[in-house]
Design a protein around this motif. Structure first.
Motif, PDB file in Angstrom:
ATOM      1  N   SER A 127       0.836  -1.202   0.000  1.00 20.77           N
ATOM      2  CA  SER A 127       0.000   0.000   0.000  1.00 20.77           C
ATOM      3  C   SER A 127       0.868   1.248   0.000  1.00 20.77           C
ATOM      4  O   SER A 127       2.008   1.234   0.469  1.00 20.77           O
ATOM      5  N   ILE A 128       0.316   2.307  -0.582  1.00 21.35           N
ATOM      6  CA  ILE A 128       0.895   3.647  -0.479  1.00 21.35           C
ATOM      7  C   ILE A 128      -0.216   4.533   0.067  1.00 21.35           C
ATOM      8  O   ILE A 128      -1.187   4.830  -0.629  1.00 21.35           O
ATOM      9  N   THR A 129      -0.100   4.913   1.332  1.00 16.44           N
ATOM     10  CA  THR A 129      -1.151   5.664   2.010  1.00 16.44           C
ATOM     11  C   THR A 129      -0.733   7.121   2.169  1.00 16.44           C
ATOM     12  O   THR A 129       0.270   7.416   2.830  1.00 16.44           O
ATOM     13  N   LYS A 130      -1.484   8.025   1.565  1.00 16.88           N
ATOM     14  CA  LYS A 130      -1.175   9.442   1.714  1.00 16.88           C
ATOM     15  C   LYS A 130      -1.410   9.870   3.164  1.00 16.88           C
ATOM     16  O   LYS A 130      -2.389   9.459   3.797  1.00 16.88           O
ATOM     17  N   VAL A 131      -0.486  10.673   3.680  1.00 16.31           N
ATOM     18  CA  VAL A 131      -0.570  11.148   5.061  1.00 16.31           C
ATOM     19  C   VAL A 131      -0.559  12.675   5.037  1.00 16.31           C
ATOM     20  O   VAL A 131       0.401  13.288   4.556  1.00 16.31           O
ATOM     21  N   ALA A 132      -1.614  13.277   5.545  1.00 11.73           N
ATOM     22  CA  ALA A 132      -1.764  14.734   5.496  1.00 11.73           C
ATOM     23  C   ALA A 132      -0.695  15.433   6.328  1.00 11.73           C
ATOM     24  O   ALA A 132      -0.233  14.912   7.354  1.00 11.73           O
ATOM     25  N   ALA A 133      -0.319  16.632   5.894  1.00 10.01           N
ATOM     26  CA  ALA A 133       0.736  17.398   6.568  1.00 10.01           C
ATOM     27  C   ALA A 133       0.383  17.713   8.016  1.00 10.01           C
ATOM     28  O   ALA A 133       1.268  17.863   8.866  1.00 10.01           O
ATOM     29  N   GLY A 134      -0.919  17.794   8.336  1.00 12.96           N
ATOM     30  CA  GLY A 134      -1.337  18.106   9.694  1.00 12.96           C
ATOM     31  C   GLY A 134      -1.010  17.036  10.714  1.00 12.96           C
ATOM     32  O   GLY A 134      -1.130  17.264  11.924  1.00 12.96           O
ATOM     33  N   ASN A 135      -0.569  15.856  10.250  1.00 11.82           N
ATOM     34  CA  ASN A 135      -0.186  14.779  11.161  1.00 11.82           C
ATOM     35  C   ASN A 135       1.258  14.900  11.643  1.00 11.82           C
ATOM     36  O   ASN A 135       1.730  14.040  12.394  1.00 11.82           O
ATOM     37  N   PHE A 136       1.955  15.954  11.203  1.00 12.56           N
ATOM     38  CA  PHE A 136       3.358  16.139  11.566  1.00 12.56           C
ATOM     39  C   PHE A 136       3.560  17.478  12.269  1.00 12.56           C
ATOM     40  O   PHE A 136       2.793  18.422  12.084  1.00 12.56           O
TER      41      PHE A 136
END
Length: 283
Positions: A170-179
Motif C-alpha cells: 500500500s501507499i497511504t497518503k498522510v496529510a501534513a497536519g499529522n506532523f
C-alpha cells in the motif's frame, strides 16, 4: 519533558508524527509479531518505538539526534526487547546487527528524513536482502519514483531492484497536519513485502548479489541517454573490467528480446535481472 529537547532540528530534516491513532493503524498494516526482529530508523520521542516493542520479538532502534538519548533511555528503562543506538543509520551494518538473533523474520520501519529514503532503502536491500517487510514514511514523490514503471522519468536502478525484490502492499497518503512541523511536501506511508514466493527470491537474498546488481545498474544508467548497447558497453568496462565486441553486446541484448538501439529506461526489471545473471555466467 524539556520543550527544547522536543524542538525539531530542521538541519536533520525532523518532522515528528503526532497522530497516535493513525500511527498504530499504519504499523498494524505491517503485521508484525514475536517472530520479527525490527529495525526502527528515527526513534525521535519514541512514539513508534513504543508500538514496536509491544508487537515484535526484538527492536533495534536508531536515532541520530543525541538530545533524545535521556528521554528514550528513561521512557524504555526495563524494556528488555529493545536496543537503542544513537548514530547515523547510514553508518550501521544491518547484517552484523541481525546476526545470531533468535527471531527468524526481519522488518524495517522508518520515519526518517525524506532526503535519505533511497539511501536507506538501498542499504536494506544490499545488507539484509532477506528482510520480509518495510514500512517507510516518505515523500509521496519519492514513493512514486521508487515504484516507477519502465519508460517513466523516475524509473532507474533502485526502482528496478525494488520491483523484483518487493511488492507494494500500500501507499497511504498522510496529510501534513499529522506532523510537527508540517512538511512542505506531500507525505505517504509506503508498505512493502518481500517477494519470497518468486523463483528468483533465493537469488536476490544471496549475500552480495543485490549490491553487485545495483552497482551494475547504476553504471548503465549514468549513460541512460545513450543507446542500450553503448550504455552496456561502458558499464561492462566499469563493472566487469571487460572489453566486449559490439556484435556480442547486440547478440546478448537480442537474446533477451531487447533492442540494442533502445534506451536503458525501457527494459523491464526481469530483463535487467536476466541480463545481469547472463553477464555473471560469462565471467
Amino acid at each position: 519533558m524539556n520543550k527544547e529537547i522536543l524542538r525539531p532540528n530542521r538541519r536533520l530534516g525532523q518532522n515528528f508524527f503526532v497522530n497516535p491513532r493513525l500511527l498504530r493503524e499504519l504499523v498494524d498494516r505491517c503485521a508484525l509479531d514475536e517472530n520479527y526482529l525490527v529495525f526502527e530508523v528515527g526513534a525521535g520521542t519514541g512514539e513508534l518505538t513504543a508500538l514496536l516493542v509491544e508487537c515484535a520479538g526484538a527492536v533495534i532502534s536508531c536515532e541520530i539526534d543525541r538530545r533524545f538519548a535521556p528521554l528514550l533511555k528513561d521512557r524504555f528503562a526495563g524494556v528488555d526487547n529493545l536496543q537503542l543506538l544513537f548514530t547515523d543509520v547510514r553508518k550501521l551494518n544491518f547484517a552484523e546487527l541481525a546476526a545470531d538473533r533468535t527471531q527468524n523474520r526481519l522488518a524495517v520501519l522508518a520515519n526518517l528524513p525524506y532526503y535519505i529514503t533511497t539511501v536507506v532503502l538501498e542499504q536494506v536491500m544490499t545488507q539484509i536482502p532477506q528482510t520480509d517487510r518495510l514500512g517507510l514514511m516518505t515523500q509521496l514523490e519519492a514513493a512514486e519514483r521508487l515504484t516507477a514503471p519502465p519508460g517513466t522519468p523516475g524509473y532507474g536502478p533502485t526502482a528496478i531492484v525494488l520491483a523484483l525484490w518487493a511488492r507494494v502492499q500500500s501507499i497511504t497518503k498522510v496529510a501534513a497536519g499529522n506532523f510537527r512541523p508540517r512538511p512542505p511536501v506531500e507525505s505517504c506511508w509506503l508498505c512493502l513485502e518481500r517477494r519470497s514466493d518468486m523463483g528468483y527470491a533465493a537469488l536476490l537474498a544471496e549475500p552480495g548479489f543485490v549490491d553487485g546488481w545495483l552497482s551494475f545498474l547504476k553504471s548503465v544508467f549514468t549513460q541512460q541517454r545513450k543507446t542500450l548497447a553503448n550504455a552496456l558497453d561502458s558499464a561492462l568496462r566499469r563493472a566487469f573490467d571487460r572489453e566486449t565486441e559490439t556484435a556480442e553486446i547486440a547478440s546478448i541484448l537480442r537474446s533477451l528480446n531487447l533492442d540494442p538501439q533502445s534506451r536503458p529506461g525501457v527494459a523491464e526489471p526481469q530483463q535487467w535481472l536476466d541480463l545481469y545473471c547472463l553477464l555473471l555466467q560469462c565471467e
